[in-house]
Design a protein around this motif. Structure first.
Motif, PDB file in Angstrom:
ATOM      1  N   THR A  58       1.979  -2.727  11.728  1.00  0.00           N
ATOM      2  CA  THR A  58       2.069  -3.107  10.312  1.00  0.00           C
ATOM      3  C   THR A  58       0.721  -3.510   9.716  1.00  0.00           C
ATOM      4  O   THR A  58       0.676  -3.979   8.579  1.00  0.00           O
ATOM      5  CB  THR A  58       3.049  -4.283  10.135  1.00  0.00           C
ATOM      6  N   TYR A 116       4.110  -3.863  -3.801  1.00  0.00           N
ATOM      7  CA  TYR A 116       3.825  -3.511  -2.412  1.00  0.00           C
ATOM      8  C   TYR A 116       2.703  -4.389  -1.859  1.00  0.00           C
ATOM      9  O   TYR A 116       1.835  -4.854  -2.613  1.00  0.00           O
ATOM     10  CB  TYR A 116       3.367  -2.055  -2.304  1.00  0.00           C
ATOM     11  N   HIS A 145       7.468   0.607   5.174  1.00  0.00           N
ATOM     12  CA  HIS A 145       8.502  -0.397   5.413  1.00  0.00           C
ATOM     13  C   HIS A 145       8.973  -1.018   4.093  1.00  0.00           C
ATOM     14  O   HIS A 145       8.381  -0.812   3.042  1.00  0.00           O
ATOM     15  CB  HIS A 145       7.947  -1.511   6.314  1.00  0.00           C
ATOM     16  N   ALA A 146      10.038  -1.820   4.190  1.00  0.00           N
ATOM     17  CA  ALA A 146      10.537  -2.543   3.015  1.00  0.00           C
ATOM     18  C   ALA A 146      11.145  -3.870   3.437  1.00  0.00           C
ATOM     19  O   ALA A 146      11.882  -3.928   4.421  1.00  0.00           O
ATOM     20  CB  ALA A 146      11.568  -1.715   2.261  1.00  0.00           C
ATOM     21  N   ARG A 147      10.811  -4.907   2.686  1.00  0.00           N
ATOM     22  CA  ARG A 147      11.505  -6.188   2.795  1.00  0.00           C
ATOM     23  C   ARG A 147      12.444  -6.399   1.609  1.00  0.00           C
ATOM     24  O   ARG A 147      13.396  -7.151   1.711  1.00  0.00           O
ATOM     25  CB  ARG A 147      10.499  -7.354   2.842  1.00  0.00           C
ATOM     26  N   ASP A 151      12.353  -1.293   8.911  1.00  0.00           N
ATOM     27  CA  ASP A 151      11.136  -0.866   9.597  1.00  0.00           C
ATOM     28  C   ASP A 151      11.057   0.637   9.414  1.00  0.00           C
ATOM     29  O   ASP A 151      11.876   1.386   9.955  1.00  0.00           O
ATOM     30  CB  ASP A 151      11.231  -1.245  11.076  1.00  0.00           C
ATOM     31  N   ALA A 154      16.387  -4.207   3.916  1.00  0.00           N
ATOM     32  CA  ALA A 154      15.060  -4.285   4.519  1.00  0.00           C
ATOM     33  C   ALA A 154      15.036  -3.315   5.691  1.00  0.00           C
ATOM     34  O   ALA A 154      16.061  -3.093   6.340  1.00  0.00           O
ATOM     35  CB  ALA A 154      14.750  -5.707   4.990  1.00  0.00           C
ATOM     36  N   VAL A 172       4.218  -2.050   2.724  1.00  0.00           N
ATOM     37  CA  VAL A 172       5.530  -2.702   2.683  1.00  0.00           C
ATOM     38  C   VAL A 172       5.960  -2.883   1.227  1.00  0.00           C
ATOM     39  O   VAL A 172       5.219  -3.462   0.418  1.00  0.00           O
ATOM     40  CB  VAL A 172       5.493  -4.088   3.370  1.00  0.00           C
ATOM     41  N   TYR A 184      -0.275  -4.465   1.524  1.00  0.00           N
ATOM     42  CA  TYR A 184      -0.948  -3.614   2.513  1.00  0.00           C
ATOM     43  C   TYR A 184      -1.957  -4.485   3.242  1.00  0.00           C
ATOM     44  O   TYR A 184      -2.878  -5.018   2.630  1.00  0.00           O
ATOM     45  CB  TYR A 184      -1.646  -2.448   1.815  1.00  0.00           C
ATOM     46  N   THR A 236      10.479   5.429  -0.494  1.00  0.00           N
ATOM     47  CA  THR A 236       9.304   5.144   0.327  1.00  0.00           C
ATOM     48  C   THR A 236       8.999   6.341   1.214  1.00  0.00           C
ATOM     49  O   THR A 236       9.898   7.055   1.655  1.00  0.00           O
ATOM     50  CB  THR A 236       9.524   3.888   1.194  1.00  0.00           C
ATOM     51  N   GLU A 274       7.646  -5.038  -1.021  1.00  0.00           N
ATOM     52  CA  GLU A 274       7.981  -6.456  -0.908  1.00  0.00           C
ATOM     53  C   GLU A 274       9.063  -6.899  -1.886  1.00  0.00           C
ATOM     54  O   GLU A 274       9.910  -7.731  -1.551  1.00  0.00           O
ATOM     55  CB  GLU A 274       6.722  -7.306  -1.136  1.00  0.00           C
TER      56      GLU A 274
END
Length: 308
Positions: A171, A153, A70-72, A25, A23, A282, A155, A65, A284
């Motif tokens: 975010t 994703y 971002h990525a979780r 930021d 994950a 993001v 948004y 990306t 997800e």
């Protein structure tokens, strides 16, 4: 080892494939992929791995990306020699996956760019812009990129002044006009299915722009924030941001819902092709099939890319 053939999951002369979930930021980074002279997520992780293994370690990712995204639920894999994997325990009764997770997080924290540097929040526990969420041996046939069934994703959009929270500005998109989610969903529905998304992406040389868009929908949460969900088997470069940016023109009443379908069929980009800002986007989740189907899924995905 190359990036087209997965390593054989074996401890008798072959390599071990290791899945690493991450994950991050994306704000401080110039995207996922390594770029000379620029801070990237891949570059930071690879630098950490090179410190640990004293060699170049290539990281394969489920989905690259863009800068600021971002990525979780990002998924990657690396290939290690058996002695490298088992050597992580250093002769102690420690699972190699636990050791790699702990040590990689520490080296990543030391290699973060200044704008993403880990900050101490309590009792020496650093809050990092990149978090190694899990590490483990991958099942036979696993490929972080080619085995994936889909990527999802989110948004988030604040389209009323009372929803504009300065603590979430990194975010959430602050939109100057209130958006009609019914118009948004009506327009988005026309884009679902297997389509050529040339009008909504920046094509790479020799790459296909055919994608299966499985979900594209907008829902207003209990907090009033409008959240878009975009899910596809894979995405072209800039595709998600282009879809969101175009849909916002429909939600504000600037364009008719039918306009999105018309753009899709036109297969061209023009001055009305606007990318939504990157910071609310993001990654997800990345979903994979059952273990027994991983290898066949990877082969099928490669064949589609080659045939297109």
């Amino acid at each position: 080892m190359n990036d087209r053939m997965p390593a054989i999951l074996s401890v008798d002369g072959g390599h071990l494939r290791v899945r690493i979930d991450v994950a991050y930021d994306g704000g401080p980074f110039s995207g996922w992929a390594v770029q000379p002279g620029l801070p990237t997520v891949q570059g930071t992780i690879q630098a950490g791995l090179e410190l640990l293994f004293r060699r170049y370690v290539r990281v394969t990712v489920a989905g690259r990306t863009d800068a600021g995204v971002h990525a979780r639920g990002q998924v990657t894999h690396i290939d290690l020699a058996p002695e490298e994997w088992f050597g992580l325990s250093r002769g102690r009764d420690v699972d190699p996956s636990v050791a790699l997770k702990r040590r990689l997080q520490a080296t990543v924290n030391r290699n973060l760019p200044p704008s993403a540097a880990a900050r101490t929040v309590y009792a020496g526990n650093p809050a990092s812009a990149v978090v190694i969420r899990s590490v483990g041996l991958a099942p036979a046939g696993f490929d972080a990129r080619f085995s994936a069934l889909w990527r999802r994703y989110s948004y988030r959009i604040a389209d009323r002044p009372e929803l504009q929270d300065p603590l979430a500005r990194g975010t959430v998109l602050w939109h100057s006009e209130q958006l009609d989610e019914n118009l948004l969903n009506e327009g988005a529905a026309a884009l679902l299915g297997l389509q050529d998304f040339l009008a909504f992406c920046k094509p790479r040389p020799g790459a296909t722009t055919l994608r299966e868009l499985q979900r594209f929908e907008f829902e207003r949460g209990a907090d009033g924030i409008l959240c878009a969900t975009v899910q596809a088997d894979a995405f072209c470069h800039n595709m998600v941001r282009a879809l969101i940016g175009s849909a916002l023109r429909v939600g504000s009443g600037e364009e008719r819902p039918e306009w999105l379908g018309e753009r899709l069929r036109s297969r061209r980009k023009d001055a009305r092709s606007v990318l939504a800002p990157a910071h609310p986007l993001v990654l997800e989740e990345v979903r994979y099939p059952d273990d027994a189907e991983l290898a066949s899924r990877a082969e099928l995905t490669r064949a589609k890319r080659e045939d297109a």
